[in-house]
Design an enzyme around this catalytic site. Structure first.
Site, mmCIF file in Angstrom:
data_model
loop_
_atom_site.group_PDB
_atom_site.id
_atom_site.type_symbol
_atom_site.label_atom_id
_atom_site.label_comp_id
_atom_site.label_asym_id
_atom_site.label_seq_id
_atom_site.Cartn_x
_atom_site.Cartn_y
_atom_site.Cartn_z
ATOM 1 N N PRO A 27 -12.459 -12.616 -1.799
ATOM 2 C CG PRO A 27 -10.379 -13.564 -1.293
ATOM 3 C CD PRO A 27 -11.479 -13.578 -2.318
ATOM 4 C CB CYS A 81 24.267 5.163 12.856
ATOM 5 S SG CYS A 81 23.655 6.097 14.261
ATOM 6 C CG LEU A 82 26.265 -0.055 16.160
ATOM 7 C CD1 LEU A 82 26.895 0.467 17.446
ATOM 8 C CD2 LEU A 82 25.245 -1.142 16.494
ATOM 9 C CE LYS A 128 -12.097 -19.140 -6.131
ATOM 10 N NZ LYS A 128 -12.939 -19.884 -7.109
ATOM 11 C CG ASP A 155 -7.233 -5.096 10.916
ATOM 12 O OD1 ASP A 155 -7.613 -6.249 10.651
ATOM 13 O OD2 ASP A 155 -6.123 -4.626 10.580
ATOM 14 C CB ILE A 156 -11.191 -4.032 16.308
ATOM 15 C CG1 ILE A 156 -12.081 -5.265 16.271
ATOM 16 C CG2 ILE A 156 -11.658 -3.041 17.368
ATOM 17 C CD1 ILE A 156 -12.114 -6.041 17.569
ATOM 18 C CG HIS A 186 20.731 6.824 10.082
ATOM 19 N ND1 HIS A 186 20.895 5.458 10.103
ATOM 20 C CD2 HIS A 186 20.732 7.230 11.370
ATOM 21 C CE1 HIS A 186 20.993 5.044 11.362
ATOM 22 N NE2 HIS A 186 20.904 6.095 12.149
ATOM 23 C CE LYS A 197 -2.680 -0.635 3.279
ATOM 24 N NZ LYS A 197 -2.920 -0.265 4.654
ATOM 25 C CD GLU A 253 20.499 4.750 6.616
ATOM 26 O OE1 GLU A 253 21.554 5.397 6.436
ATOM 27 O OE2 GLU A 253 20.205 4.235 7.720
ATOM 28 N N GLY A 264 22.281 0.367 14.582
ATOM 29 C CA GLY A 264 21.598 -0.590 15.450
ATOM 30 C C GLY A 264 21.722 -0.191 16.901
HETATM 31 N N1 GLN Z 1 23.184 2.618 19.386
HETATM 32 C C1 GLN Z 1 23.951 3.692 18.866
HETATM 33 C C2 GLN Z 1 23.632 5.006 19.543
HETATM 34 O O1 GLN Z 1 22.597 5.148 20.138
HETATM 35 C C3 GLN Z 1 23.792 3.807 17.363
HETATM 36 C C4 GLN Z 1 22.389 4.106 16.938
HETATM 37 C C5 GLN Z 1 22.155 3.826 15.480
HETATM 38 O O2 GLN Z 1 22.935 3.111 14.853
HETATM 39 N N2 GLN Z 1 21.075 4.311 14.924
HETATM 40 O O3 GLN Z 1 24.389 5.933 19.484
#
Ligand code: GLN
Length: 541
Positions: free
Chosen positions: A190, A382-383, A187, A147-148, A508, A17, A510, A355
């Site tokens: 649905p 980032c991480l 079908k 969905d409710i 980031h 969607k 990305e 992460g």
């Molecule tokens: N955990 C790391 C921090 O809080 C990196 C966060 C992330 O990669 N978005 O700084």
């Protein structure tokens, strides 16, 4: 007066969607219209910021620092709509606002109810997301009809449409036509049931978009039209794409969806836009000149949605380099158990994404070391950047217990640390650096050359930062700080000049890559992975 399109989904979730909404936005922009985009999510979390990527996929961050649904990533990749914290509302966000007003006494002694108080708040939320000068406001309603929890949202849009002229609001319903292999049949039941659910609550869809595996035959279209009370020409096929999600708008345009929407909403006529550049991009995806294999070493690797924007950014960078990206998705923990050589041998580039939490961090550090020592192009996000810093401290600066205080609160050498001013904030989420910050790039560095700019805005979502106490030692040993946030004196980009390509960024990138405007760091990373002279030494680890 702004026109509204409401997009609902039926039968099953994960029908695409978000992609379809984004594609509609793009097709309307092609007709010279200005669109705004919004997603309403029926779950109770105030935003997806505190949800595990396994539950929810990637958390997408806007310039103004909202943590939002990943569908907003599609919106930004397909359209020029400006997204803000108003572009994504959840049930939780709506209810918190209503409860806040109730506590303040705003409802003047009345009983606070779903109708009208919650539905009014939803209507406000929809109108808040409409940027000035918008011609068409596109609003995707998450969840599945029936969905409710999506009921208040559907009720709110029904009311909104009721208050407007009949040609101001358009309901588009996306459904699935399952194909039964055994009987060789497609079908429609649905879809019929899902539309009847919608009609029960007073919403008659104007256009049905049917996800199918096989072509939608004429008699099927007739049947759907008859049972769903939708004219035959408003039953649109959205067949599975052959090779890229970027085919979706072209396929929908081919069936005249944009002209149909324009007619229904009485939008001004527009010359047909051939999407020349877009089609050229698709052709490049279909017939790449070369292939390069990139490893993504992550914690949530089993779930494709967890790194959605990263995979898309790599695709864009592939197009820019006429290359197909072969992804080697590696669970960071596998690098710990099997070793870096075993898991990474042969790749031409290594990307370590962001992460939270320490699971898999050691694997990411090992992958970073493998990239540095074997001269394999590396991009840390980032991480991923923090891991590059920790690895460099341990193995080049000889600080064996160097770590991030996120993972080892008692490390004597927190090369990545929590900033003093954040310490007093207790709410999870409250102490994060979120949204766009200015980054100043150092002349003569690879980052500066990639961006071809001295100042860039990039989006953040993290708590920990490079610890400036160690900065000089890093620079003396060959890890250059090539980007900083001057205002707060924070390190944003590090790189190793004596390496084919080694860049770590605290932000980031990305979130800012587009199919026709690939992000410079991804573009240069992929370029390096195609052309790099990598070490021929046998793997060390
Ligand atoms: N955990 C790391 C921090 O809080 C990196 C966060 C992330 O990669 N978005 O700084």
């Amino acid at each position: 007066m702004v026109k509204h399109i409401f997009i609902t989904g039926g039968v099953v979730s994960s029908l695409g969607k978000g992609l379809t909404s984004a594609a509609i936005g793009m097709l309307l922009e092609n007709r010279g219209l200005r669109v705004s985009m919004q997603k309403l999510d029926p779950y109770i979390n105030v935003d997806p910021g505190t949800m595990s990527p396994y539950q929810h996929g990637e958390v997408y961050v806007t310039d103004d620092g909202a943590e939002t649904d990943l569908d907003l990533g599609h919106y930004e990749r397909f359209t020029h709509a400006k997204l803000t914290k108003h572009s994504n509302y959840t049930t939780g966000k709506i209810y918190s606002e209503v409860i806040r007003k109730e506590r303040k006494g705003d409802y003047l002694g009345r009983t606070v109810q779903v109708i009208p108080h919650i539905t009014d708040e939803i209507r406000n939320a929809i109108l808040n997301a409409v940027a000035p000068d918008t011609d068409v406001a596109i609003c995707e309603i998450g969840g599945t009809v029936g969905d409710i929890e999506s009921l208040p949202f559907l009720e709110a849009v029904r009311q909104l449409a009721l208050a407007r002229e009949f040609d101001d609001c358009l309901f588009v319903h996306l459904t699935l036509l399952p194909y039964l292999k055994a009987s060789g049949e497609m079908k429609t039941k649905p879809t019929q049931q899902s539309v009847s659910k919608l009609r029960e609550i007073g919403v008659q869809p104007h256009i049905l978009i049917c996800r199918t595996e096989k072509p939608l035959m004429e008699e099927m279209r007739e049947k759907i039209s008859l049972f769903c009370n939708v004219p035959k020409r408003c039953v649109i096929e959205e067949r599975d794409v052959d090779f890229s999600i970027y085919e979706v708008p072209v396929n929908l345009q081919h069936q005249g969806l944009d002209a149909l929407i324009a007619e229904k909403l009485r939008l001004p006529a527009a010359p047909k836009n051939e999407n020349y550049e877009w089609r050229e991009m698709l052709e490049k995806i279909r017939t790449p000149k070369t292939t390069t294999e990139i490893a993504v070493v992550g914690k949530y690797i089993q779930l494709n949605d967890a790194y959605k924007s990263i995979y898309e950014s790599l695709t864009h960078a592939g197009v820019a380099n006429d290359a197909k990206i072969k992804l080697r998705k590696i669970a960071a923990e596998d690098v710990e158990t099997l070793g870096a050589a075993q898991t990474l041998a042969g790749v031409r580039g290594i990307l370590v994404p962001g992460g939270f939490g320490d699971r898999g961090v050691l694997g990411k550090i090992l992958a970073t070391r493998y990239a540095r020592e074997n001269r394999i192009p590396f991009l840390g996000l980032c991480l991923g950047m923090q891991c590059a810093v920790i690895e460099f401290a341990r193995n080049v600066l000889n600080i064996p217990r160097a770590h991030s205080s996120e993972f080892d609160t008692r490390t004597p050498d927190p090369v990545i640390d929590f900033m003093e001013e954040q310490r007093n904030m207790s709410d999870k989420g409250g102490n994060m650096r979120l949204g766009a910050y200015l980054c100043t790039l150092k002349n003569g560095t690879r980052a500066h050359a990639a961006y071809d700019a001295a100042e860039v805005w990039e989006r953040h979502r993290h708590r920990y930062e490079f610890n400036n106490k160690y900065r000089e030692r890093f620079e003396q040993a060959g890890m250059v700080v090539s980007g900083v946030n001057v205002e707060r004196n924070l390190v944003e980009v590090v790189e190793i000049p004596d390496h084919p390509f080694f860049i770590g960024v605290q932000f980031h990138p990305e979130f800012k890559s587009r199919p026709l405007e690939p992000h410079p760091l991804f573009r240069e990373f992929v370029r390096a992975s195609i052309s790099a002279e990598m070490s021929l030494q046998p793997a060390i680890h």
